[in-house]
Motif scaffolding. Sequence first.
Motif, PDB file in Angstrom:
ATOM      1  N   GLU A 195      -5.350  -8.689   0.697  1.00 46.48           N
ATOM      2  CA  GLU A 195      -5.211 -10.096   1.056  1.00 46.48           C
ATOM      3  C   GLU A 195      -6.000 -11.034   0.147  1.00 46.48           C
TER       4      GLU A 195
ATOM      5  N   TYR B 278      12.768  -8.859   0.412  1.00 47.76           N
ATOM      6  CA  TYR B 278      12.145  -9.134  -0.885  1.00 47.76           C
ATOM      7  C   TYR B 278      10.716  -8.584  -0.917  1.00 47.76           C
TER       8      TYR B 278
ATOM      9  N   PRO C 264       0.466  -9.758  -7.324  1.00 47.02           N
ATOM     10  CA  PRO C 264       0.883  -8.431  -7.776  1.00 47.02           C
ATOM     11  C   PRO C 264      -0.281  -7.533  -8.215  1.00 47.02           C
TER      12      PRO C 264
ATOM     13  N   GLY D 210      10.540  -4.720  -0.965  1.00 46.88           N
ATOM     14  CA  GLY D 210      10.900  -4.205  -2.292  1.00 46.88           C
ATOM     15  C   GLY D 210       9.791  -4.409  -3.302  1.00 46.88           C
ATOM     16  N   ALA D 211       9.177  -5.586  -3.269  1.00 44.80           N
ATOM     17  CA  ALA D 211       8.101  -5.888  -4.213  1.00 44.80           C
ATOM     18  C   ALA D 211       6.941  -4.907  -4.026  1.00 44.80           C
TER      19      ALA D 211
ATOM     20  N   CYS E 187       2.099  -8.689   0.958  1.00 47.48           N
ATOM     21  CA  CYS E 187       3.210  -8.562   0.011  1.00 47.48           C
ATOM     22  C   CYS E 187       3.424  -9.804  -0.846  1.00 47.48           C
ATOM     23  N   GLY E 188       2.431 -10.720  -0.859  1.00 44.34           N
ATOM     24  CA  GLY E 188       2.535 -11.844  -1.771  1.00 44.34           C
ATOM     25  C   GLY E 188       3.049 -13.140  -1.167  1.00 44.34           C
ATOM     26  N   PHE E 189       3.548 -13.100   0.071  1.00 47.11           N
ATOM     27  CA  PHE E 189       4.082 -14.332   0.649  1.00 47.11           C
ATOM     28  C   PHE E 189       3.005 -15.099   1.434  1.00 47.11           C
ATOM     29  N   HIS E 190       2.149 -14.392   2.140  1.00 49.28           N
ATOM     30  CA  HIS E 190       1.053 -15.086   2.838  1.00 49.28           C
ATOM     31  C   HIS E 190      -0.272 -14.825   2.132  1.00 49.28           C
ATOM     32  N   ALA E 191      -0.321 -13.757   1.323  1.00 48.26           N
ATOM     33  CA  ALA E 191      -1.530 -13.377   0.589  1.00 48.26           C
ATOM     34  C   ALA E 191      -1.164 -12.266  -0.371  1.00 48.26           C
TER      35      ALA E 191
END
Lengths: 255, 255, 255, 255
Positions: free
Chosen positions: D11, D89, D42, D92-93, D35-39
Amino acid sequence: MCIDLNADLGESFGNWRLGDDTALLTIVTSANVACGFHAGDPTVLRRACAGAAEQGVAIGAQVGYRDLAGFGRRFIDMAPAELTNDVLYQIGALEAMAHAAGERVRYVKPHGALYNAIVRHEEQAAAVAEAVALYDPDLPVLGLPGSVWLDRAEQAGLRTVREAFADRAYTPEGTLVPRREPGAVLHDAEEIARRCLAMVRGEPVAAIDGTPVRIDAESLCVHGDSPGAVEIARTVAERLRGAGVDPAPFTAVGR
Amino acid sequence: MCIDLNADLGESFGNWRLGDDTALLTIVTSANVACGFHAGDPTVLRRACAGAAEQGVAIGAQVGYRDLAGFGRRFIDMAPAELTNDVLYQIGALEAMAHAAGERVRYVKPHGALYNAIVRHEEQAAAVAEAVALYDPDLPVLGLPGSVWLDRAEQAGLRTVREAFADRAYTPEGTLVPRREPGAVLHDAEEIARRCLAMVRGEPVAAIDGTPVRIDAESLCVHGDSPGAVEIARTVAERLRGAGVDPAPFTAVGR
Amino acid sequence: MCIDLNADLGESFGNWRLGDDTALLTIVTSANVACGFHAGDPTVLRRACAGAAEQGVAIGAQVGYRDLAGFGRRFIDMAPAELTNDVLYQIGALEAMAHAAGERVRYVKPHGALYNAIVRHEEQAAAVAEAVALYDPDLPVLGLPGSVWLDRAEQAGLRTVREAFADRAYTPEGTLVPRREPGAVLHDAEEIARRCLAMVRGEPVAAIDGTPVRIDAESLCVHGDSPGAVEIARTVAERLRGAGVDPAPFTAVGR
Amino acid sequence: MCIDLNADLGESFGNWRLGDDTALLTIVTSANVACGFHAGDPTVLRRACAGAAEQGVAIGAQVGYRDLAGFGRRFIDMAPAELTNDVLYQIGALEAMAHAAGERVRYVKPHGALYNAIVRHEEQAAAVAEAVALYDPDLPVLGLPGSVWLDRAEQAGLRTVREAFADRAYTPEGTLVPRREPGAVLHDAEEIARRCLAMVRGEPVAAIDGTPVRIDAESLCVHGDSPGAVEIARTVAERLRGAGVDPAPFTAVGR
């Protein structure tokens, strides 16, 4: 005798905390508050501005590249006209936050990769200067002595303010030793304080190779992104005061 | 006799174009310019402000939720204090763009899901009103007649301006027919123009069920997000002028 | 005789439309689908992948810099290790969308400023190659003949596929004429189609100064971001077919 | 006897650190990786996946709303079809990151406001379940016992795994005491460990009013976002082990 102490503030974002703004605001006299493009959300900025206003610390717009993921530390090869607009937007946004605290933006200091880029990048330097001049030609700007940035800002009719870095080593020519080289960053609080005092008094400090070098600056940049950094900043302020040098915003003069 | 025509502008973003700002600026008298949170980047905003200034169109801050992916059309259940700060930030940012065009932000109109939410959501309505009052208590706000938003804005001491929607059907009670119901959106330019003229003259228009209903508004909202919409807006403006009603910014009065 | 036709797809974002994916999918044989960093949201990507799967068009991951505001068209001087991870993330995200359509990602093609940067930027070229090799060493990559990118990809053990640009002028040395120079972009559909046919047959085309030059390519890049561009792409495909050259995905061979 | 211990990881974002992933990976058996959307960016995700793979900790996709500024803690009233695609998404990421570490995504757990929303929100619950089923119908999901989410996931044919919260008080009905109520969050590490042990053994624990209540769970959620939280997690793991209960990923069984 007076000197300005500036530091970066308002660099938290949402749930992520960075730096100790509360502590820094009791030490510095100028706060380079992030504007939301490289760091800082509106709530963080408003809190930083309110704290600065309360402590009599001058609020500066710390403008940067639009790059939260990179914290504004990656050069972006953007069109100068777009950079002008991005900087204008950021200054205006921070102004609203300063205004809500009964204050206003007192100066502009570029951040991170933008700061470094416009030491030499002529188009981007001119673009940032144009933004400040468009916003308010009476707004002073902070920067590295000898940079293209301060040169373009002067050409745009802006008051330029030279800064020195409290915790960085200098070359015999008076430029910064690049961070990746050994000895580039100083860590001993007392040594840093002694060097700051010398700079303020116009006395030479030792360059990285021992050569005495004079660093002429109207503001000293200190850091606050770690507990150790805050301690160094505090020591610098105390030693300056103890030696009769009063920390005061550079913007206090002539406005 | 005068009436204000308002429309959303500055909603492009980077490489993505939306709406025909150039055409709209020759038609409307008030431009609700996006502020970068739901749409609009600094370059888009600056161009919209410059165009508005050139055409004598009043610049309004179209503030929205921070949601580019959703275009501000999704309700976000955010803390009121954070909403206040997000709105403050947006107004300030747009002000810098208006200022660079020799103008200033003349009013505030919430966008999309925020507009709809604060028809009823008391805390968010009060939060937006607080932001405007903090920024400038003389700044009028645009909204739906009967909304909690206009009520809270009034309580905050703001001048409130009621708007009607040129191309929307109304219920016999004078509220908007929800978009998902058949007949909610009107498409015939001449009919829309006739209804607008009636509203301006204080005459009743036909509600969705045929009942005559009086819609009292100081501003008419037209759309510009499709070539057809621009044509309707143009027809409305022409028919009003032809009937001796002069389109003029509501902000022209009393400031 | 066969040739691949590739084009960029999935470059809409939220409420903003870009390109005519539906039309392009009836023309091209390989779709460079954006992955959300420079363009494309998950819904746009899924629709593009579903359409490609339906039409038998190969899905490629069009990876780019994380820069929606700049549409990935601005060089970002990022750390190679971070670039590797950004590319990995994007391929994986698109793979899920392809998978939901019963398909998979068949190749990788860098986008915009990243495409241009790694023609020469060794560290970034190697970083992208490393990401692809980590993800799937059997995944071919598309690129400019002679680029550092294809060289590093080969060193990483990847199958490299050279592409030519249908609507661009070439120098006598076989490199692209920079966009800013006059005559760099061709507009006559029939002329473009004739050149494409020549390239496919291994015959020389006229360089910008008239010198005959051979352009060796396994894929032809066409554009679809304007109605005119779609028309050119359609003409190219038709003329190739008419001359007995069958458009077919380069990935159809050897997998 | 076995029990799974899960915690949120990955996070951090860019320059902002959050949580002590290294410490947590020596304690828990399942890592809910952002996964990058809320925290999570990459690079953060890849490091978390590599660490989890090294320690034999199962990697789960902690999917959330697209809201970095709100850390995914604000309900977004988005269209179910778009939510499905956003979740796809993200899975998959993260899969690409797990794959680079020689591992794969083993389960899915919604984060923050999404987790809370789909306790009751039927359309969003079904949308998340659809995404998981589309991605891989063999992927188990983690959730609150009795939630609409687990119900819809079951209807979608997914294996559902019930979790209990180590440091939260329960009502006599076995639901969580809302955070804003006094006593909702427990702080005494030994007491928390005793309660966890009781839950694992199928013995009742004291509800907030003292009533004995049985909490049936296949996984215990612990926190790691503060040094204190990490200490509690460590104590829970040690006491469980001391009592002969072996922490083990729930995914270890039946896959």
